[in-house]
Design a protein around this motif. Structure first.
Motif, PDB file in Angstrom:
ATOM      1  N   THR A 115      43.701  21.900  -0.945  1.00  0.00           N
ATOM      2  CA  THR A 115      44.070  21.122   0.139  1.00  0.00           C
ATOM      3  C   THR A 115      44.755  22.008   1.310  1.00  0.00           C
ATOM      4  N   LEU A 116      44.128  21.714   2.504  1.00  0.00           N
ATOM      5  CA  LEU A 116      44.658  22.252   3.566  1.00  0.00           C
ATOM      6  C   LEU A 116      45.640  21.477   4.488  1.00  0.00           C
ATOM      7  N   GLY A 117      46.752  21.715   5.056  1.00  0.00           N
ATOM      8  CA  GLY A 117      47.494  20.967   5.985  1.00  0.00           C
ATOM      9  C   GLY A 117      48.232  21.493   7.198  1.00  0.00           C
ATOM     10  N   ASN A 118      48.199  20.894   8.375  1.00  0.00           N
ATOM     11  CA  ASN A 118      48.795  21.154   9.459  1.00  0.00           C
ATOM     12  C   ASN A 118      49.918  20.164   9.844  1.00  0.00           C
ATOM     13  N   THR A 119      50.976  20.565  10.130  1.00  0.00           N
ATOM     14  CA  THR A 119      52.248  19.724  10.518  1.00  0.00           C
ATOM     15  C   THR A 119      52.907  20.384  11.908  1.00  0.00           C
ATOM     16  N   VAL A 130      54.488   5.688   3.496  1.00  0.00           N
ATOM     17  CA  VAL A 130      53.367   6.079   4.704  1.00  0.00           C
ATOM     18  C   VAL A 130      52.226   6.960   4.148  1.00  0.00           C
ATOM     19  N   THR A 131      51.270   6.463   4.126  1.00  0.00           N
ATOM     20  CA  THR A 131      49.992   7.382   3.562  1.00  0.00           C
ATOM     21  C   THR A 131      49.929   8.383   4.893  1.00  0.00           C
ATOM     22  N   THR A 132      50.042   9.523   4.396  1.00  0.00           N
ATOM     23  CA  THR A 132      49.774  10.631   5.598  1.00  0.00           C
ATOM     24  C   THR A 132      48.664  11.349   5.224  1.00  0.00           C
ATOM     25  N   SER A 133      47.707  11.929   6.200  1.00  0.00           N
ATOM     26  CA  SER A 133      46.627  12.753   5.985  1.00  0.00           C
ATOM     27  C   SER A 133      46.811  14.177   6.124  1.00  0.00           C
ATOM     28  N   PRO A 134      46.517  14.989   5.247  1.00  0.00           N
ATOM     29  CA  PRO A 134      46.617  16.512   5.543  1.00  0.00           C
ATOM     30  C   PRO A 134      45.983  17.089   6.849  1.00  0.00           C
ATOM     31  N   SER A 135      45.074  16.484   7.115  1.00  0.00           N
ATOM     32  CA  SER A 135      44.350  16.837   8.566  1.00  0.00           C
ATOM     33  C   SER A 135      45.190  16.430   9.822  1.00  0.00           C
ATOM     34  N   SER A 136      45.985  15.594   9.699  1.00  0.00           N
ATOM     35  CA  SER A 136      46.793  15.080  10.665  1.00  0.00           C
ATOM     36  C   SER A 136      47.976  15.895  10.925  1.00  0.00           C
ATOM     37  N   ILE A 137      48.276  16.071  12.150  1.00  0.00           N
ATOM     38  CA  ILE A 137      49.442  16.964  12.384  1.00  0.00           C
ATOM     39  C   ILE A 137      50.729  16.188  12.865  1.00  0.00           C
TER      40      ILE A 137
END
Length: 398
Positions: free
Chosen positions: A97-101, A177-184
């Motif tokens: 899993t890759l994520g940006n915040t 709240v469902t968050t997406s790893p691709s969403s910053i």
């Protein structure tokens, strides 16, 4: 000629009121590298774990402006995680899993006013705010907060909105709240917040007292997920702290919580502790207890257990902690907790989990530090599972 003079006058005003203060700004940043490992159901066939790494960059600056000061802080985090289950396989059991915040922690204009004996401090924008317990509301808020000392007392009031926060870094308890790893950046649930507080600091023998009322009005119109509680929430809290004898200090708080909407929840929470500071290696020895009924619904989602599954609701916590500094560069802290919860339909508490945490910080030079942390959960009830976590973090400030 008058027009030219007016242009010069306006230009000079802009230079002295805007450009000159900005030239005096103070700023910096921090790089934070973190490597972590966690797992549950250890030592059995249902083991599941995750290993990950993250890189966080933070930048901030502060500059004087007319009448006040502007402060801004923002950060960006990139993380990668690798999940595994038992038995290990090389092809299909692992999940990357890759994520940006992206998060803006602070955009605050601080305006101190002083006219004769009248003083007031005004914060406008986005800033951190917490109730006196640190367990009900403890997060950033967008709004206005005003504090004012009056003789031996001080009063404060504010209003704000939570819906512009990043849901990946700020969560509302029982409002998932469902968050997406691709969403910053994803917006958090929206509540209008109202704050009032009255304080009497160091009024009698070093004793301090506070009373506050906080209210949150639910502005969300989307359908709730199963198990979510989209309620208006309000809290009234009184607290006290101060010395008992030299080197021995206490703190105590009692809160009444009321939530209403599609359903009604009423509960109480109590928090108390005592800390001893012996003249030995800058040590601190503390005992803390927290009690909350199952009708008490805090606002900010703040886990009490290491695995994040127990919160400040339907809880009895007994905690013992010890911290010390063996040298000027080292700081160590350990804590042991007993967490009790009640069975459904029962008012009695049973021992749910034992947990322990350990952390050590090494300050290398003035701008570099290393931090190692670890935690373990030992289940005492059949509904819980074992859990462990550990991380090593390096921070570079500049």
């Amino acid at each position: 000629m008058k027009k030219r003079f007016l242009i010069i006058l306006i230009s000079a005003f802009l230079i002295f009121s805007v450009v000159s203060p900005l030239a005096a700004f103070d700023g910096g940043g921090q790089l934070d590298t973190n490597i972590m490992l966690a797992g549950q159901n250890w030592f059995n066939d249902n083991f599941a774990g995750v290993a990950g790494a993250s890189e966080k960059g933070t930048g901030w600056f502060r500059t004087p402006l007319p009448l006040g000061t502007l402060s801004i802080e923002a950060n960006w985090t990139f993380n990668i995680s690798y999940g595994v289950v038992w038995p290990l396989t090389l092809l299909d059991a692992q999940v990357f899993t890759l994520g940006n915040t992206l998060d803006v922690n602070l955009v605050k204009y601080n305006l101190p006013l002083s006219i004769a004996d009248f003083k007031m401090d005004i914060n406008i924008g986005r800033f951190a705010l917490s109730d006196s317990t640190g367990l009900i509301f403890n997060q950033n808020i967008d709004g206005l907060y005003v504090s004012m000392p009056i003789s031996l007392f001080s009063v404060a009031a504010g209003a704000g909105y939570t819906g512009l926060q990043n849901a990946k870094t700020t969560a509302v308890y029982k409002y998932p709240v469902t968050t997406s790893p691709s969403s910053i950046y994803q917006f958090a649930p929206g509540y209008v917040a109202l704050f009032t507080k009255a304080s009497a600091p160091n009024i009698i023998g070093g004793q301090s007292f506070e009373a506050e009322v906080n209210m949150f009005v639910n502005c969300n119109t989307v359908a709730l997920a199963e198990g979510a509680i989209g309620l208006h929430r309000s809290y009234a809290t009184i607290s006290a702290r101060g010395p008992v004898i030299p080197l021995l200090y206490y703190n105590a708080a009692f809160s009444f919580g009321f939530a209403f909407g599609s359903q009604t929840k009423v509960g109480i929470m109590g928090k108390g502790g005592i800390s001893f500071y012996p003249n030995f290696l800058s040590s601190a020895l503390s005992f803390t207890t927290v009690f909350a009924t199952n009708g008490f619904i805090p606002f900010t989602d703040i886990p009490v257990s290491v695995d994040g599954k127990i919160h400040c609701s339907d809880l009895l916590k007994l905690a013992f902690s010890y911290s010390f500094k063996p040298t000027d560069k080292w700081l160590a802290n350990t804590e042991f907790d007993l967490l009790y919860t009640s069975q459904e339909g029962s008012s009695s508490f049973i021992l749910d989990v034992l947990q322990g945490t350990l952390s050590a910080k090494f300050q290398w030079l003035s701008d570099v530090c290393l931090v190692a942390t670890g935690g373990v959960v030992i289940p005492m009830a059949t509904s819980r599972v074992s859990y462990f976590t550990g991380s090593v973090r390096a921070q570079l400030s500049f």
